[in-house]
Design a protein around this motif. Structure first.
Motif: not given
Length: 431
Positions: A218-239
């Motif tokens: 879809p044109l408005a997708p809801n990206f999702s991922w599994l949490p990483v042990s010890g991670a406090d945030s995530y960064k998303i890049s799209l191109g």
């Protein structure tokens, strides 16, 4: 005395660094690494290389499992542990055990709980190659059970679907060479893998959605991922090119899902990269997830845009039907209502015409075929066909009136839910 204390502290730090901790703060319980609530159990768990995120191949010297300090395992403490390498990332069925011939026994004996932890030290370390995924198999041999609020004792965390396969029962000790049918689970043991050194950067997340090389996103997708042990945030890049950031550039989030604020372009290939961050250090080497968005809304989405069949036999393959909208709602002209799908029309000459809808092999699209006369503003039901199931062909044969215009709607058979249409081919033949 001071030198001895310093040496002890140094060794303690080195030992702590030479272990990989995966979600050891979890407080959910499950059937892994063993079942404490059944007499006997056999459990296999897959820990992907990406999740282990060790800096190099090395020897696994032991494992630590975690449980509520108040839980008891007195009657669930006779363990046999096996380790192995596997290319699997999930179990495909309850019978999809990793063969015992591919496993190495690393421990057999009685385990004990100490301050909410069961630590097992191997007599002979297991050489992990840091190329394959790691499988941990545990067999519990005690004939009795532990009552811990009528639940399991050990902490687990949610992870990749079907990454654990377990059997638990009260009849007999399981033979790993021929285990009975098991149950798959979407969780694994909260664990410390002793002897391996964590990588310099946190692990790359497992992206749940979209999967790599996915189509029709879809044109408005809801990206999702599994949490990483010890991670406090995530960064998303799209191109729009490998490694590209022309759409989203290192957007930081603290959750495990993200929807772009601006709709994506239709029929476009995109490259998504999600990295995890721990104490301002980002994961490295994370792979792009490539996907393609849905096509534009088809030109024949509405009755008013119906494609004209003027020469026969007429054939048209609708490969953008997934983007069809339900316009003003469900079509209720015929007795069996349906989705507003895509539209075609032709002019009758007094003879018979056959209209046939076919789907490509493997299609799950369950089509309905309706034929109408009249006008788009005032349709009259001529035929109503929904005889086949998903992927099945639908055929209608009608006798036409000369000069009368006929409209054809091909859409999902659903009459209460707006369901995306799939690819199909329409063939209109004059008999």
């Amino acid at each position: 005395m001071k030198k001895s204390l310093l040496l002890f502290l140094l060794l303690s730090v080195l030992m702590f660094k030479s272990q990989i901790n995966l979600n050891i703060g979890s407080t959910s319980v499950g059937t892994a690494p063993v079942s404490s609530f059944f007499s006997y159990s056999y459990v296999q768990q897959i820990y992907p290389k990406q999740e282990l995120n060790t800096n190099a191949a090395g020897n696994i010297t032991g494992l630590s499992f975690y449980l509520n300090p108040s839980s008891t395992i007195t009657d669930s403490s006779d363990w046999t542990i096996y380790l192995g390498h596997t290319a699997k990332t999930a179990f495909t069925s309850g019978a999809d055990w990793i063969p015992s011939s591919q496993l190495t026994q690393v421990f057999s004996g009685i385990v004990t709980k100490n301050n909410g932890k069961v630590q097992v030290i191997f007599t002979t370390p297991f050489a992990y190659n840091n190329t394959d995924n790691l499988v941990i198999a545990t067999k519990e041999n005690s004939p009795s059970i532990d009552i811990n609020n009528f639940d399991e004792a050990f902490y687990v965390y949610p992870h990749m679907p079907y990454s654990t396969l377990y059997y638990k029962g009260d009849r007999a000790v399981v033979d790993p060479a021929s285990p009975p049918g098991g149950i798959r689970a979407d969780y694994k043991s909260a664990i410390s893998v002793l002897g391996l050194t964590p990588g310099a950067t946190p692990a790359c997340p497992f992206v749940n959605y979209p999967v790599n090389n996915a189509q029709l996103i879809p044109l408005a997708p809801n990206f999702s991922w599994l949490p990483v042990s010890g991670a406090d945030s995530y960064k998303i890049s799209l191109g729009t090119s490998p490694g590209g950031t022309d759409v989203i550039n290192q957007q930081s989030v603290t959750v495990t899902n993200f929807t772009p604020s601006v709709a994506l372009n239709p029929s476009t290939n995109y490259y998504l990269k999600v990295t995890s961050v721990s104490s301002n250090v980002a994961s490295s080497g994370c792979a792009d997830i490539v996907f393609k968005t849905i096509p534009p809304v088809p030109v024949n989405d509405a009755c008013s845009g119906a494609l004209l069949a003027s020469a026969f036999p007429y054939t048209y393959t609708q490969d953008d039907a997934v983007s069809a909208t339900n316009n003003g709602g469900f079509i209720t002209v015929c007795a069996d209502a349906m989705n507003d799908g895509t539209w075609f029309k032709f002019v009758g000459d007094g003879g018979q015409f056959t209209i046939k809808i076919t789907m490509p092999s493997g299609s799950t699209f369950d089509a309905q075929l309706d034929v109408y006369s009249g006008t788009c503003a005032n349709l009259v039901c001529v035929d109503n066909v929904d005889n086949a199931g998903a992927g099945g062909a639908e055929t209608s044969t009608i006798t036409t009136a000369a000069g009368t215009e006929y409209f054809i709607n091909v859409g999902s058979y659903e009459e209460t839910v707006d369901v995306p249409e799939g690819t199909f081919t329409i063939a209109i033949t004059k008999l």
